[in-house]
Design a protein around this motif. Structure first.
Motif, PDB file in Angstrom:
ATOM      1  N   ARG A 132     -17.737  15.523  57.138  1.00 26.92           N
ATOM      2  CA  ARG A 132     -17.053  14.486  56.377  1.00 26.92           C
ATOM      3  C   ARG A 132     -17.496  14.454  54.915  1.00 26.92           C
ATOM      4  NH1 ARG A 132     -14.353   9.593  56.267  1.00 26.92           N
ATOM      5  NH2 ARG A 132     -15.471   8.039  55.099  1.00 26.92           N
ATOM      6  N   THR A 133     -18.770  14.698  54.675  1.00 25.08           N
ATOM      7  CA  THR A 133     -19.256  14.682  53.295  1.00 25.08           C
ATOM      8  C   THR A 133     -18.574  15.781  52.481  1.00 25.08           C
ATOM      9  OG1 THR A 133     -21.341  13.716  53.943  1.00 25.08           O
ATOM     10  CG2 THR A 133     -21.329  14.835  51.846  1.00 25.08           C
ATOM     11  N   GLN A 146     -16.708  25.007  58.720  1.00 22.45           N
ATOM     12  CA  GLN A 146     -17.920  25.569  59.329  1.00 22.45           C
ATOM     13  C   GLN A 146     -18.798  24.475  59.926  1.00 22.45           C
ATOM     14  OE1 GLN A 146     -19.359  27.971  56.023  1.00 22.45           O
ATOM     15  NE2 GLN A 146     -18.214  29.751  56.769  1.00 22.45           N
ATOM     16  N   GLU A 147     -18.836  23.323  59.257  1.00 18.05           N
ATOM     17  CA  GLU A 147     -19.625  22.215  59.813  1.00 18.05           C
ATOM     18  C   GLU A 147     -19.037  21.756  61.142  1.00 18.05           C
ATOM     19  OE1 GLU A 147     -22.298  22.073  58.605  1.00 18.05           O
ATOM     20  OE2 GLU A 147     -22.338  22.057  56.435  1.00 18.05           O
ATOM     21  N   ALA A 148     -17.720  21.788  61.239  1.00 14.76           N
ATOM     22  CA  ALA A 148     -17.078  21.426  62.513  1.00 14.76           C
ATOM     23  C   ALA A 148     -17.498  22.399  63.616  1.00 14.76           C
ATOM     24  CB  ALA A 148     -15.556  21.404  62.346  1.00 14.76           C
ATOM     25  N   VAL A 149     -17.594  23.684  63.275  1.00 14.87           N
ATOM     26  CA  VAL A 149     -18.049  24.682  64.258  1.00 14.87           C
ATOM     27  C   VAL A 149     -19.516  24.434  64.635  1.00 14.87           C
ATOM     28  CG1 VAL A 149     -18.530  27.147  64.621  1.00 14.87           C
ATOM     29  CG2 VAL A 149     -16.383  26.441  63.558  1.00 14.87           C
ATOM     30  N   VAL A 167     -30.867   9.531  53.786  1.00 14.31           N
ATOM     31  CA  VAL A 167     -29.602  10.276  53.797  1.00 14.31           C
ATOM     32  C   VAL A 167     -28.471   9.332  54.165  1.00 14.31           C
ATOM     33  CG1 VAL A 167     -28.352  12.233  54.772  1.00 14.31           C
ATOM     34  CG2 VAL A 167     -30.836  12.297  54.687  1.00 14.31           C
ATOM     35  N   THR A 168     -28.673   8.589  55.244  1.00 12.67           N
ATOM     36  CA  THR A 168     -27.658   7.659  55.723  1.00 12.67           C
ATOM     37  C   THR A 168     -27.253   6.690  54.619  1.00 12.67           C
ATOM     38  OG1 THR A 168     -28.776   7.776  57.851  1.00 12.67           O
ATOM     39  CG2 THR A 168     -27.138   6.036  57.616  1.00 12.67           C
ATOM     40  N   ASN A 169     -28.263   6.070  53.979  1.00 12.36           N
ATOM     41  CA  ASN A 169     -27.971   5.068  52.950  1.00 12.36           C
ATOM     42  C   ASN A 169     -27.184   5.658  51.786  1.00 12.36           C
ATOM     43  OD1 ASN A 169     -29.328   3.239  54.446  1.00 12.36           O
ATOM     44  ND2 ASN A 169     -31.216   3.291  53.243  1.00 12.36           N
ATOM     45  N   HIS A 170     -27.590   6.840  51.338  1.00 10.76           N
ATOM     46  CA  HIS A 170     -26.917   7.407  50.170  1.00 10.76           C
ATOM     47  C   HIS A 170     -25.543   7.955  50.493  1.00 10.76           C
ATOM     48  CE1 HIS A 170     -29.569   6.576  46.939  1.00 10.76           C
ATOM     49  NE2 HIS A 170     -30.561   6.755  47.783  1.00 10.76           N
ATOM     50  N   TYR A 171     -25.408   8.546  51.668  1.00  9.61           N
ATOM     51  CA  TYR A 171     -24.082   9.022  52.057  1.00  9.61           C
ATOM     52  C   TYR A 171     -23.107   7.847  52.143  1.00  9.61           C
ATOM     53  CZ  TYR A 171     -25.109  13.966  53.063  1.00  9.61           C
ATOM     54  OH  TYR A 171     -25.393  15.292  52.964  1.00  9.61           O
ATOM     55  N   ASN A 172     -23.577   6.740  52.691  1.00  4.27           N
ATOM     56  CA  ASN A 172     -22.695   5.579  52.830  1.00  4.27           C
ATOM     57  C   ASN A 172     -22.419   4.906  51.485  1.00  4.27           C
ATOM     58  OD1 ASN A 172     -22.315   5.993  55.526  1.00  4.27           O
ATOM     59  ND2 ASN A 172     -23.951   4.597  56.163  1.00  4.27           N
ATOM     60  N   LEU A 183     -23.650  12.770  42.412  1.00  2.00           N
ATOM     61  CA  LEU A 183     -24.817  13.625  42.144  1.00  2.00           C
ATOM     62  C   LEU A 183     -25.910  13.394  43.191  1.00  2.00           C
ATOM     63  CD1 LEU A 183     -24.950  13.300  38.248  1.00  2.00           C
ATOM     64  CD2 LEU A 183     -24.706  15.463  39.509  1.00  2.00           C
ATOM     65  N   LYS A 184     -26.119  12.125  43.539  1.00  2.00           N
ATOM     66  CA  LYS A 184     -27.153  11.814  44.534  1.00  2.00           C
ATOM     67  C   LYS A 184     -26.767  12.357  45.908  1.00  2.00           C
ATOM     68  CE  LYS A 184     -29.265   7.801  42.325  1.00  2.00           C
ATOM     69  NZ  LYS A 184     -29.465   6.343  42.338  1.00  2.00           N
ATOM     70  N   THR A 185     -25.483  12.279  46.224  1.00  2.00           N
ATOM     71  CA  THR A 185     -25.016  12.847  47.494  1.00  2.00           C
ATOM     72  C   THR A 185     -25.252  14.354  47.520  1.00  2.00           C
ATOM     73  OG1 THR A 185     -23.428  11.100  47.891  1.00  2.00           O
ATOM     74  CG2 THR A 185     -22.933  13.217  48.906  1.00  2.00           C
ATOM     75  N   MET A 186     -25.040  14.997  46.374  1.00  2.00           N
ATOM     76  CA  MET A 186     -25.300  16.447  46.303  1.00  2.00           C
ATOM     77  C   MET A 186     -26.783  16.743  46.503  1.00  2.00           C
ATOM     78  SD  MET A 186     -22.964  17.831  43.236  1.00  2.00           S
ATOM     79  CE  MET A 186     -21.444  17.033  42.852  1.00  2.00           C
ATOM     80  N   VAL A 187     -27.646  15.875  45.978  1.00  2.32           N
ATOM     81  CA  VAL A 187     -29.087  16.081  46.172  1.00  2.32           C
ATOM     82  C   VAL A 187     -29.413  16.036  47.670  1.00  2.32           C
ATOM     83  CG1 VAL A 187     -31.383  15.061  45.795  1.00  2.32           C
ATOM     84  CG2 VAL A 187     -29.756  15.240  43.892  1.00  2.32           C
ATOM     85  N   TYR A 188     -28.886  15.034  48.361  1.00  2.00           N
ATOM     86  CA  TYR A 188     -29.166  14.938  49.798  1.00  2.00           C
ATOM     87  C   TYR A 188     -28.483  16.059  50.581  1.00  2.00           C
ATOM     88  CZ  TYR A 188     -32.170  10.972  49.731  1.00  2.00           C
ATOM     89  OH  TYR A 188     -33.263  10.177  49.525  1.00  2.00           O
ATOM     90  N   THR A 189     -27.318  16.476  50.129  1.00  2.00           N
ATOM     91  CA  THR A 189     -26.657  17.602  50.792  1.00  2.00           C
ATOM     92  C   THR A 189     -27.494  18.864  50.615  1.00  2.00           C
ATOM     93  OG1 THR A 189     -24.481  16.604  50.512  1.00  2.00           O
ATOM     94  CG2 THR A 189     -24.522  18.958  50.887  1.00  2.00           C
ATOM     95  N   ALA A 190     -28.030  19.065  49.410  1.00  2.00           N
ATOM     96  CA  ALA A 190     -28.904  20.224  49.173  1.00  2.00           C
ATOM     97  C   ALA A 190     -30.136  20.146  50.074  1.00  2.00           C
ATOM     98  CB  ALA A 190     -29.310  20.282  47.704  1.00  2.00           C
TER      99      ALA A 190
END
Ligand code: ZN
Ligand code: ZN
Length: 347
Positions: free
Chosen positions: A95-96, A119-122, A160-165, A177-184
């Motif tokens: 989803r992200t 790919q994440e779905a897989v 992660v949860t807090n920032h994604y939400n 940008l912060k979401t990208m940091v947590y994704t990285a």
């Protein structure tokens, strides 16, 4: 700093140019010509991603089905907990990737994110697939509950949860940008103590099917991490007003806290597992954090872990290139042709 909410990109805006004027908050028609994009080398990233296509039931689980009951109790417990952890962290990535894509005003980013989301779905399917091969439905469900019930795991995932939400509620450039940091952090570090557990089983000839699948996931995550790091750098470059001391302090703090939580988690879940040195694992986590920081154009936080201290793991991840035989299957697998950008060698 501006707190302007970004709008979702329109689908088609024929009055805008095809080549986008900015990654987020820019103008583009919605028409994608890969030969006329703002960051031309991203086409190679797209090709590498798409070349990694695989699906869960290609992996033969027959020997794992027989072997699972012969694992030690500690190994079984860690196996179920780690699949639980991986599924918890990997599920939101589908989803992200979509959310980043919805706000991206560059159609090349939208296409790359669509491949990543697929790919994440897989990956998510594959956790269900391996668990359904080795344990009952009750035990599968228990494993998938861990992300909602296990206090150590929940603490580990809290930021992660807090920032994604937060990104969902307030889609500002800063939150992207912060979401990208947590994704990285997810793609490049959070999964790796889990991956190491399965590679450790494999080097003792245990659960080789599961480890093969994990190696495919690992290969994908490395590419995802690489793209997100690129996207982070480019987005920050386009929005220099966000490149402040305060924001950088936040990034380094996020890395430090994540490293601490990851080490705490690894000591909790791997305590009884034979063959993994927990101090070495802590060093490996710091090494992974350094790598992601470097890719994002930032400074390393752990100068004593510039090299991979967990030497045995190299045999399992060094084969992610186009020339070597697949370690687990012992047969040639068609990998994407590597290019000069491919750095699997130094994982
Ligand atoms: Zn994934
Ligand atoms: Zn990923």
């Amino acid at each position: 700093m501006s707190t302007v909410m970004l709008k979702k990109a329109k689908t088609l805006e024929p009055l805008n140019p095809n080549k986008s004027t900015a990654l987020f908050g820019g103008k583009s028609s919605g028409i994608l010509n890969w030969n006329d994009i703002a960051y031309p080398h991203w086409y190679k990233m797209y090709k590498r991603l798409i070349g990694n296509f695989w699906q869960a039931d290609e992996v033969n689980m027959a020997s794992d089905v027989k072997q699972f009951s012969t694992l030690t109790e500690a190994e079984k417990d860690a196996y179920l907990k780690i699949i639980g952890l991986l599924s918890t962290l990997d599920a939101p990535q589908t989803r992200t990737a979509l959310l980043l894509s919805l706000y991206a005003t560059d159609p090349s980013v939208q296409s790359i994110m669509a491949v990543i989301a697929q790919q994440e779905a897989v990956h998510n399917e594959s956790y269900s697939y391996v668990l359904s091969s080795v344990v009952s439905l009750d035990e599968q469900n228990e494993s998938f509950q861990l992300g909602r019930t296990d206090p150590v795991l929940m603490k580990r995932n809290e930021h992660v949860t807090n920032h994604y939400n937060l990104f969902v509620e307030e889609p500002t450039i800063e939150n992207i940008l912060k979401t990208m940091v947590y994704t990285a952090l997810l793609e490049g570090m959070f999964f790796y103590s889990g991956f190491a557990f399965f590679y450790n089983l494999a080097r003792h000839n245990k659960m080789v099917g599961t480890s093969t699948m994990v190696s495919y996931i690992n290969r994908d995550e490395l590419e995802h991490g690489r793209f997100i790091a690129e996207l982070f750098r480019a987005t920050l470059g386009e929005n220099p007003e966000h490149n402040t001391e305060e924001f950088m302090d936040w990034v380094y703090q996020a890395f430090e806290t994540s490293v601490e939580n990851e080490i705490e988690w690894s000591r909790y879940v791997l305590a009884e597992v034979e063959g993994i040195d927990l101090d070495e694992m802590a060093g490996y986590v710091k090494y992974r954090a350094n790598k992601m920081l470097r890719m994002m154009g930032l400074s390393e936080l752990y100068p004593e872990f510039v090299d991979n201290p967990m030497r045995w793991i190299r045999a399992y991840v060094d084969n992610f290139d186009g020339t070597k035989t697949d370690f687990f299957e012992q047969k040639s697998r068609q990998y994407t042709k590597t290019s000069d950008l491919n750095g699997f060698d130094d994982l």
